[in-house]
Write a protein that holds these residues in place. Structure first.
Motif, PDB file in Angstrom:
ATOM      1  N   SER A   1       0.846  -1.206   0.037  1.00 40.10           N
ATOM      2  CA  SER A   1      -0.118   0.053  -0.167  1.00 40.10           C
ATOM      3  C   SER A   1       0.879   1.063  -0.134  1.00 40.10           C
ATOM      4  O   SER A   1       1.287   1.800   1.029  1.00 40.10           O
ATOM      5  CB  SER A   1      -1.063   0.055   1.323  1.00 40.10           C
ATOM      6  N   PRO A   2       1.308   1.702  -1.236  1.00 38.08           N
ATOM      7  CA  PRO A   2       2.330   2.707  -1.202  1.00 38.08           C
ATOM      8  C   PRO A   2       1.638   3.978  -0.815  1.00 38.08           C
ATOM      9  O   PRO A   2       2.134   5.201  -0.421  1.00 38.08           O
ATOM     10  CB  PRO A   2       2.604   3.115  -2.697  1.00 38.08           C
ATOM     11  N   LEU A   3       0.358   4.343  -0.953  1.00 38.79           N
ATOM     12  CA  LEU A   3      -0.723   5.249  -0.681  1.00 38.79           C
ATOM     13  C   LEU A   3      -1.849   4.687   0.326  1.00 38.79           C
ATOM     14  O   LEU A   3      -2.166   3.591   0.277  1.00 38.79           O
ATOM     15  CB  LEU A   3      -1.113   5.950  -1.724  1.00 38.79           C
ATOM     16  N   ASP A   4      -2.408   5.739   1.367  1.00 38.28           N
ATOM     17  CA  ASP A   4      -3.465   5.353   2.082  1.00 38.28           C
ATOM     18  C   ASP A   4      -4.671   4.481   1.383  1.00 38.28           C
ATOM     19  O   ASP A   4      -5.179   3.601   1.889  1.00 38.28           O
ATOM     20  CB  ASP A   4      -4.022   6.562   2.886  1.00 38.28           C
ATOM     21  N   ARG A   5      -4.957   5.181   0.079  1.00 38.94           N
ATOM     22  CA  ARG A   5      -6.083   4.529  -0.704  1.00 38.94           C
ATOM     23  C   ARG A   5      -5.771   3.549  -1.541  1.00 38.94           C
ATOM     24  O   ARG A   5      -6.801   3.025  -2.489  1.00 38.94           O
ATOM     25  CB  ARG A   5      -6.829   5.664  -1.279  1.00 38.94           C
ATOM     26  N   LEU A   6      -4.404   3.215  -1.831  1.00 42.76           N
ATOM     27  CA  LEU A   6      -4.152   2.459  -2.979  1.00 42.76           C
ATOM     28  C   LEU A   6      -3.594   1.176  -2.476  1.00 42.76           C
ATOM     29  O   LEU A   6      -2.715   1.212  -1.784  1.00 42.76           O
ATOM     30  CB  LEU A   6      -2.743   3.244  -3.944  1.00 42.76           C
ATOM     31  N   THR A   7      -3.968  -0.015  -3.019  1.00 43.93           N
ATOM     32  CA  THR A   7      -3.444  -1.342  -2.686  1.00 43.93           C
ATOM     33  C   THR A   7      -3.068  -1.888  -4.076  1.00 43.93           C
ATOM     34  O   THR A   7      -3.776  -1.995  -4.999  1.00 43.93           O
ATOM     35  CB  THR A   7      -4.223  -2.334  -2.106  1.00 43.93           C
ATOM     36  N   VAL A   8      -1.730  -2.236  -4.167  1.00 46.23           N
ATOM     37  CA  VAL A   8      -1.455  -2.806  -5.175  1.00 46.23           C
ATOM     38  C   VAL A   8      -0.708  -4.451  -4.999  1.00 46.23           C
ATOM     39  O   VAL A   8      -0.108  -4.657  -4.045  1.00 46.23           O
ATOM     40  CB  VAL A   8      -0.141  -2.309  -5.840  1.00 46.23           C
ATOM     41  N   VAL A   9      -1.228  -5.363  -5.770  1.00 40.62           N
ATOM     42  CA  VAL A   9      -0.775  -6.758  -5.675  1.00 40.62           C
ATOM     43  C   VAL A   9       0.101  -7.100  -6.959  1.00 40.62           C
ATOM     44  O   VAL A   9      -0.510  -7.039  -8.164  1.00 40.62           O
ATOM     45  CB  VAL A   9      -2.010  -7.585  -5.523  1.00 40.62           C
ATOM     46  N   LEU A  10       1.421  -7.554  -6.702  1.00 41.15           N
ATOM     47  CA  LEU A  10       2.142  -7.965  -7.656  1.00 41.15           C
ATOM     48  C   LEU A  10       2.413  -9.595  -7.677  1.00 41.15           C
ATOM     49  O   LEU A  10       2.822  -9.780  -6.296  1.00 41.15           O
ATOM     50  CB  LEU A  10       3.475  -7.386  -7.914  1.00 41.15           C
ATOM     51  N   GLY A  11       2.237 -10.398  -8.558  1.00 43.89           N
ATOM     52  CA  GLY A  11       2.698 -11.756  -8.512  1.00 43.89           C
ATOM     53  C   GLY A  11       3.291 -12.478  -9.852  1.00 43.89           C
ATOM     54  O   GLY A  11       3.147 -11.954 -10.697  1.00 43.89           O
ATOM     55  N   VAL A  12       4.004 -13.329  -9.466  1.00 46.98           N
ATOM     56  CA  VAL A  12       4.840 -13.950 -10.578  1.00 46.98           C
ATOM     57  C   VAL A  12       4.760 -15.687 -10.227  1.00 46.98           C
ATOM     58  O   VAL A  12       4.623 -15.858  -9.133  1.00 46.98           O
ATOM     59  CB  VAL A  12       6.148 -13.622 -10.836  1.00 46.98           C
ATOM     60  N   ARG A  13       4.825 -16.107 -11.495  1.00 48.09           N
ATOM     61  CA  ARG A  13       4.686 -17.834 -11.378  1.00 48.09           C
ATOM     62  C   ARG A  13       5.499 -18.267 -12.245  1.00 48.09           C
ATOM     63  O   ARG A  13       5.207 -17.963 -13.892  1.00 48.09           O
ATOM     64  CB  ARG A  13       3.065 -18.219 -11.345  1.00 48.09           C
ATOM     65  N   GLY A  14       6.305 -19.307 -12.074  1.00 44.21           N
ATOM     66  CA  GLY A  14       7.241 -20.012 -13.156  1.00 44.21           C
ATOM     67  C   GLY A  14       6.634 -21.625 -13.147  1.00 44.21           C
ATOM     68  O   GLY A  14       6.578 -22.057 -11.976  1.00 44.21           O
ATOM     69  N   ASP A  15       6.393 -22.049 -14.181  1.00 43.57           N
ATOM     70  CA  ASP A  15       5.974 -23.566 -14.381  1.00 43.57           C
ATOM     71  C   ASP A  15       6.799 -24.245 -15.219  1.00 43.57           C
ATOM     72  O   ASP A  15       7.207 -23.762 -16.361  1.00 43.57           O
ATOM     73  CB  ASP A  15       4.303 -23.374 -14.599  1.00 43.57           C
ATOM     74  N   PHE A  16       6.849 -25.581 -15.001  1.00 39.56           N
ATOM     75  CA  PHE A  16       7.384 -26.691 -15.707  1.00 39.56           C
ATOM     76  C   PHE A  16       6.452 -27.684 -15.675  1.00 39.56           C
ATOM     77  O   PHE A  16       5.705 -28.138 -14.946  1.00 39.56           O
ATOM     78  CB  PHE A  16       8.620 -27.156 -15.168  1.00 39.56           C
ATOM     79  N   TRP A  17       6.027 -28.058 -17.094  1.00 40.46           N
ATOM     80  CA  TRP A  17       5.349 -29.165 -17.321  1.00 40.46           C
ATOM     81  C   TRP A  17       5.874 -30.215 -18.420  1.00 40.46           C
ATOM     82  O   TRP A  17       6.729 -29.992 -19.349  1.00 40.46           O
ATOM     83  CB  TRP A  17       4.033 -28.694 -18.070  1.00 40.46           C
ATOM     84  N   GLN A  18       5.636 -31.586 -17.943  1.00 40.21           N
ATOM     85  CA  GLN A  18       6.147 -32.674 -18.651  1.00 40.21           C
ATOM     86  C   GLN A  18       4.928 -33.599 -19.001  1.00 40.21           C
ATOM     87  O   GLN A  18       4.429 -33.994 -17.878  1.00 40.21           O
ATOM     88  CB  GLN A  18       7.382 -33.315 -18.423  1.00 40.21           C
ATOM     89  N   SER A  19       4.668 -34.105 -20.018  1.00 39.71           N
ATOM     90  CA  SER A  19       3.718 -35.283 -20.467  1.00 39.71           C
ATOM     91  C   SER A  19       4.113 -36.322 -21.266  1.00 39.71           C
ATOM     92  O   SER A  19       4.563 -35.990 -22.501  1.00 39.71           O
ATOM     93  CB  SER A  19       2.308 -34.698 -21.153  1.00 39.71           C
ATOM     94  N   THR A  20       4.186 -37.440 -20.647  1.00 32.31           N
ATOM     95  CA  THR A  20       5.117 -38.610 -21.474  1.00 32.31           C
ATOM     96  C   THR A  20       4.064 -39.835 -21.880  1.00 32.31           C
ATOM     97  O   THR A  20       3.166 -40.449 -20.858  1.00 32.31           O
ATOM     98  CB  THR A  20       6.109 -39.147 -20.692  1.00 32.31           C
ATOM     99  N   PRO A  21       3.616 -40.091 -23.014  1.00 30.08           N
ATOM    100  CA  PRO A  21       2.579 -41.239 -23.326  1.00 30.08           C
ATOM    101  C   PRO A  21       3.032 -42.675 -23.028  1.00 30.08           C
ATOM    102  O   PRO A  21       4.441 -42.730 -22.989  1.00 30.08           O
ATOM    103  CB  PRO A  21       2.362 -40.593 -24.791  1.00 30.08           C
ATOM    104  N   ARG A  22       2.109 -43.372 -22.880  1.00 28.56           N
ATOM    105  CA  ARG A  22       2.695 -44.709 -22.760  1.00 28.56           C
ATOM    106  C   ARG A  22       3.132 -45.302 -23.926  1.00 28.56           C
ATOM    107  O   ARG A  22       4.132 -46.192 -23.941  1.00 28.56           O
ATOM    108  CB  ARG A  22       1.481 -45.592 -22.336  1.00 28.56           C
ATOM    109  N   ASP A  23       2.638 -44.847 -25.256  1.00 25.49           N
ATOM    110  CA  ASP A  23       2.952 -45.300 -26.523  1.00 25.49           C
ATOM    111  C   ASP A  23       4.384 -44.618 -26.764  1.00 25.49           C
ATOM    112  O   ASP A  23       4.158 -43.484 -27.221  1.00 25.49           O
ATOM    113  CB  ASP A  23       1.900 -45.001 -27.476  1.00 25.49           C
ATOM    114  N   SER A  24       5.281 -45.228 -26.714  1.00 27.63           N
ATOM    115  CA  SER A  24       6.557 -44.330 -27.117  1.00 27.63           C
ATOM    116  C   SER A  24       6.687 -44.050 -28.652  1.00 27.63           C
ATOM    117  O   SER A  24       7.531 -43.176 -28.926  1.00 27.63           O
ATOM    118  CB  SER A  24       8.011 -45.391 -26.983  1.00 27.63           C
TER     119      SER A  24
END
Length: 427
Positions: free
Chosen positions: A143-166
């Motif tokens: 809250s940099p000012l009395d009336r102001l609220t700021v929310v900052l967010g970051v997210r880093g994802d890793f995803w892997q999908s491996t089928p049964r059939d090679s």
């Protein structure tokens, strides 16, 4: 200091799908636990869960005049899953910090038996795969000012999908998802807010590897699906004065690589609609939502909701027939009103009426689901501490409305349905 708890959840259900030969069952078991405490002038929380889900479903073909029915295929799908999450939060005079990590792993196998026109089984045909993902995320509220609220967010994802059939392709991807939002208090009774964000959704094992059918529609899986990517923004006004509160929000979203059930033309099998899950280029959605609550008397709350949405295929070079079409199963508008009464002596009563605008059931906008209205009512009474009796009636007017449609099939929603029972709340 720290705390910990554990939970065992069991669920088993058998359902009919509208004809004598079509059924599905679910057997779900999960063990979960949570622990938390204080460290480094902050609070930490860790959760873990794991379990199994066994799913079974049959599919059939219905003959002319709906006089005969035969099995076409059946699926048994055992699934194993595990999730772990952890986070640490610390608050200061002007900021609240949150850091977290999570990891998930799911392994699912599709065992499919197929039946000829004469009813001779073949198989099993095996599909499925393993999905693993992990993420690091952080968020700060300041809250940099009395009336102001700021929310900052970051997210880093890793995803892997491996089928049964090679012989099928494996997938892996990394994502960076930022988000920023701000709220400005105009007065004690009113505030404005806005946010911008990027996000993603990876294709599920179900979308990658499992076929399914509804009536004469067969939807094929697609092991080559890529993740979807979302860019969006929204903003609005919140007003709360006396017994009245209201919120108005507008939004704009652009979804790149949207996964859609795309109709294949010409039809691979005459008389059958065949679709395949495919990545389209861009889906664009925009709309406006209005909500209001009014409390005229103690115990009474009246509510109203209105939402207007326009969601279309804005660009689809690989599927040019979709450009300009509305996205399936997104109603043009939704309206709702509700009334709730809570008596201090333990009685609660509620009435809800909603109206849903027309929508399409397919990507080509051929099969329209007309607008409809539904009324639901419910009541509960506390008999003694921790013991409640309840009654709920859904679709009170017994409205007849579509939830799916094809050239030869019309699926309707729940008719008038009554439920009653007893709820026990343990200390």
């Amino acid at each position: 200091s720290w705390h910990a708890n554990a939970r065992l959840s069991l669920y088993d259900e058998e359902r009919g799908n509208g004809t004598p030969l079509t059924v599905n069952t679910t057997d779900w078991k999960q063990v979960s636990g949570e622990s938390g405490g204080s460290v480094a002038n902050g609070a930490w929380l860790a959760r873990a869960s794991g379990g199994t889900q066994d799913y079974y479903q049959t599919f059939s073909a219905v003959g002319a005049l709906r006089a005969t029915e035969r099995l076409t295929f059946e699926q048994t799908i055992p699934t194993r899953f595990a999730n772990v999450t952890g986070q640490w939060t610390r608050g200061t005079a002007t900021n609240v910090w949150l850091f977290g990590v999570e990891a998930k792993r799911t392994r699912s196998t599709v065992n499919e038996t197929r039946y000829s026109v004469a009813g001779v089984p073949s198989g099993p045909f095996v599909a499925g795969g393993t999905e693993s993902s992990g993420a690091l995320f952080a968020r700060v509220s300041t809250s940099p000012l009395d009336r102001l609220t700021v929310v900052l967010g970051v997210r880093g994802d890793f995803w892997q999908s491996t089928p049964r059939d090679s012989s099928l392709p494996s997938h892996s991807a990394e994502f960076f998802s930022p988000r920023a939002s701000a709220t400005w208090a105009l007065s004690r009774a009113a505030s404005i807010h806005a946010s911008v964000y990027r996000a993603h959704r990876t294709p599920t094992l179900n979308e990658l590897h499992r076929d399914f059918a509804v009536g004469n529609i067969l939807t094929r899986a697609n092991p080559e699906l890529d993740p979807e990517r979302l860019t969006g923004m929204d903003g609005g006004v919140l007003v709360a004065r006396g017994r009245l509160s209201a919120r108005v929000t507008g939004f704009w979203n652009e979804l790149d690589g949207a996964i859609t059930n795309v109709t294949l033309t010409p039809a691979p099998v005459p008389g059958q609609i065949t679709r395949q899950r495919q990545n389209t280029d861009t889906v664009r959605a925009k709309g406006l939502e209005i909500e209001a609550d009014y409390r005229p008397f103690p115990g009474w709350t009246l509510g109203a909701l209105a939402a207007v949405t326009r969601s279309t295929f804005a660009d689809a070079p690989a599927q040019p027939a979709l450009v300009g079409n509305r996205v399936p199963q997104v109603p043009s508008y939704q309206l709702g009103v509700s009334a709730t009464y809570v008596d201090p002596r333990g009685f609660t009563g509620a009435l809800q009426a909603r109206r849903v605008g027309a929508q399409f059931d397919d990507d080509l906008n051929t099969f329209e689901l007309e607008s409809f209205g539904v009324i639901d009512v419910s009541a509960s009474q506390e008999l003694r501490r921790g013991l409640h009796v309840f009654l709920a009636i859904e679709n009170l007017s017994d409205a007849d409305y579509d939830v799916a449609r094809t050239l030869v099939l019309r699926s309707i929603g729940w008719p008038r349905t009554a439920r009653m029972g007893i709820r026990v709340f343990l200390p």
